[in-house]
Design an enzyme around this catalytic site. Sequence first.
Site, PDB file in Angstrom:
ATOM      1  N   THR A 181       4.852   0.736   2.402  1.00 16.60           N
ATOM      2  CA  THR A 181       6.210   0.812   1.882  1.00 16.60           C
ATOM      3  C   THR A 181       6.694   2.196   2.260  1.00 16.60           C
ATOM      4  OG1 THR A 181       5.655  -0.787   0.190  1.00 16.60           O
ATOM      5  CG2 THR A 181       7.345   0.787  -0.413  1.00 16.60           C
ATOM      6  N   THR A 220      10.759  -1.653   1.457  1.00 16.12           N
ATOM      7  CA  THR A 220       9.524  -2.209   2.011  1.00 16.12           C
ATOM      8  C   THR A 220       9.708  -3.541   2.720  1.00 16.12           C
ATOM      9  OG1 THR A 220       7.239  -2.821   1.410  1.00 16.12           O
ATOM     10  CG2 THR A 220       8.927  -3.391  -0.159  1.00 16.12           C
ATOM     11  N   ASN A 247       6.646  -5.099   2.809  1.00 18.25           N
ATOM     12  CA  ASN A 247       5.326  -5.392   2.264  1.00 18.25           C
ATOM     13  C   ASN A 247       4.244  -4.846   3.199  1.00 18.25           C
ATOM     14  OD1 ASN A 247       3.578  -6.139   0.286  1.00 18.25           O
ATOM     15  ND2 ASN A 247       3.334  -8.232   1.012  1.00 18.25           N
ATOM     16  N   GLN A 252       6.928 -10.488   1.845  1.00 16.99           N
ATOM     17  CA  GLN A 252       6.922 -10.086   0.446  1.00 16.99           C
ATOM     18  C   GLN A 252       6.497 -11.207  -0.505  1.00 16.99           C
ATOM     19  OE1 GLN A 252       6.930  -6.661  -0.735  1.00 16.99           O
ATOM     20  NE2 GLN A 252       8.795  -6.661   0.493  1.00 16.99           N
ATOM     21  N   ASP A 310       3.604 -10.845  -2.747  1.00 14.80           N
ATOM     22  CA  ASP A 310       3.620 -10.065  -3.986  1.00 14.80           C
ATOM     23  C   ASP A 310       3.751 -10.953  -5.222  1.00 14.80           C
ATOM     24  OD1 ASP A 310       3.143  -7.613  -2.957  1.00 14.80           O
ATOM     25  OD2 ASP A 310       5.145  -6.797  -3.232  1.00 14.80           O
ATOM     26  N   SER A 336       6.965  -6.053  -8.216  1.00 15.50           N
ATOM     27  CA  SER A 336       6.726  -4.895  -7.349  1.00 15.50           C
ATOM     28  C   SER A 336       6.072  -3.778  -8.155  1.00 15.50           C
ATOM     29  CB  SER A 336       8.072  -4.419  -6.806  1.00 15.50           C
ATOM     30  OG  SER A 336       7.938  -3.181  -6.155  1.00 15.50           O
ATOM     31  N   SER A 337       5.576  -2.773  -7.444  1.00 18.81           N
ATOM     32  CA  SER A 337       5.086  -1.563  -8.110  1.00 18.81           C
ATOM     33  C   SER A 337       5.912  -0.340  -7.719  1.00 18.81           C
ATOM     34  CB  SER A 337       3.631  -1.290  -7.728  1.00 18.81           C
ATOM     35  OG  SER A 337       2.797  -2.278  -8.257  1.00 18.81           O
ATOM     36  N   GLY A 345       2.475   2.724  -1.393  1.00 19.17           N
ATOM     37  CA  GLY A 345       1.084   2.681  -1.861  1.00 19.17           C
ATOM     38  C   GLY A 345       0.755   1.490  -2.739  1.00 19.17           C
ATOM     39  N   GLY A 346       1.601   0.442  -2.736  1.00 23.33           N
ATOM     40  CA  GLY A 346       1.292  -0.759  -3.518  1.00 23.33           C
ATOM     41  C   GLY A 346       1.026  -0.408  -4.971  1.00 23.33           C
TER      42      GLY A 346
HETATM   43  N1  GLY Z   1       5.257  -4.622  -1.608  1.00 24.44           N
HETATM   44  C1  GLY Z   1       5.079  -3.432  -2.300  1.00 24.44           C
HETATM   45  C2  GLY Z   1       5.696  -3.391  -3.670  1.00 24.44           C
HETATM   46  O1  GLY Z   1       6.698  -4.041  -3.864  1.00 24.44           O
HETATM   47  O2  GLY Z   1       5.243  -2.737  -4.572  1.00 24.44           O
END
Ligand code: GLY
Length: 564
Positions: free
Chosen positions: A375, A393, A395, A414, A417, A446-447, A467-468
């Site tokens: 991202t 992002t 993804n 995405q 996710d 998402s994060s 960084g997910g």
């Molecule tokens: N794909 C990363 C996020 O949305 O956190």
Amino acid sequence: MKRTAIYLLAIILISGCREKPSPVITGRNITAGHGMVVSAHPEASKAGVSVLQKGGNAIDAAVATEFALSVCYPEAGNIGGGGFMLIRMSDGSSYMIDYREKAPLGASRDMYLDEKGNLKEESSTETHLAAGVPGTVDGMLKVHGKYGRLSFREVIQPAIDLAVKGFAVTEEQAGSFNRNREYFLKMNASLPAFVKDGEWKAGDVLRQPDLAATLERIRDNGRDGFYSGKTAEMIIREMKRGKGIISAMDLAKYEAKFRKPLTGVYRGYRIITIPPPSSGGIILLQLLKMLEPWPLQESGFHSLKAIHLIAEAEKRAFADRAEYAGDPDFIDVHTSILLDQKYLKRRFNDFDPDQATDIKKIKAGLLSGHESDETTHYSVVDKDGNAVSATTTLNNLFGSSIVVEGAGFLLNNQMDDFSVKPGTPNMYGLVGGEANSISPGKRMLSSMTPSIVEKDGKLFLVAGSPGGSTIPTTVFQVITNVIDYKMDIRQAVDTGRFHDQWLPDYIMFEKGSIDSLVLEGLKGMNYDLKERSVIGSVNAIEILPDGKIRAGADRRGYNTACGY
Ligand code: GLY
């Protein structure tokens, strides 16, 4: 005649007195007097600052940066993906736009499972079915329409110029293009611009005429330049080619959404962050509130005590995420309960100072979903003190690697996710909860955690990271590094990081970031440990007491600040 001479003289004097824009400075850790953009690519930061120098505000510059990233940072910058943008205006008001992708209307809960209920390998990551309906273009148009100062034409033009004239790829990028070459070839009917004869080298020029034409259609027709007309036709054709399900109706119906930012207070600093459908803001505020009663500073940076405290808080926050977090338009996320001080105090009641809590005891909830690392985050501050913190992002790195034929942009993957099989590990060994199961038109969890911090009611920090699932803990560490450990933003961003997300049950840490005696101590407390090369890649800004703007562009990657 005399009057004309006086008039001319006045013009000369006025233009002579008009403030010349200060020269642009570029680097990783620069300090500027007027405005700053920090992003993952030097050309994108330059594009943002050029808009600031034209009289644009932070929102204009952010939109310019976002579009420029779609050209010069196709690894994660995009018009085929989505993200979240947080805004704090100089009057202290704050806003947020959610341009997260949505599940197509033809999507269903078990669309990635076979007849036996098993996950079809890679179906949610490496197929046309992996794409959610893109949100970036609508998000940028809406946020610019509401808060921008310059014309849309002016803010998108730098991206078009970059796509037409090309830009020099960085060394890291050349490597990514080369490593991904096989995927680009496998996933596309015709050669995308990212594939060339032979290997890419740093400094090679990447031109993207198809993408330039798509951006021109957006410039000239706004929403209709992407969600209907020629670009939409190309997306539908691409879907047909790969048996994808994004329809003309999906594109016509996509709407980015303004939502109310989340706020909280940590040791007197006001934190402004992102609400669901990202879990990032809730996790960040939970961590800060759970840990506020503990004197982190006295425990010492990366001491056994501090790491244990933080890891225990992280386990609890991630367990909650798995159970409760999802798209607030579809489920009740219970945000106010999750952020309630009494609830969080209770949550930490069983904390044992001497050993790691058995994760089974933390909660009988489900595990968190996986988000990829690829991202990107950018931060912007303008001369009036308006600020933007945005994370965007596709993804995975280059999303699905599928380029919409003729339109030159990459499609996200995405959909991965979502909890593609609630309760069962995905390809990364992680499981997600029912709250994040697939429904038509729903946004995947998402994060991403773009955040802004105020000190004494004034703008202080702007920060975020890729960084997910490590994003919220990365942003947490940057904030506590500044507030508790008194680091300046450059140290706070560059210093080592660690992360615990409840499951898998280990602390991951960056190589060399934790003292070997502390690592031994953690093992003695029943922690499993896993070394990793990097966690996150932060692009942050700090406002100094004299009003100067200092950049913290992470050493991890090609992050570059541009200021003036
Ligand atoms: N794909 C990363 C996020 O949305 O956190």
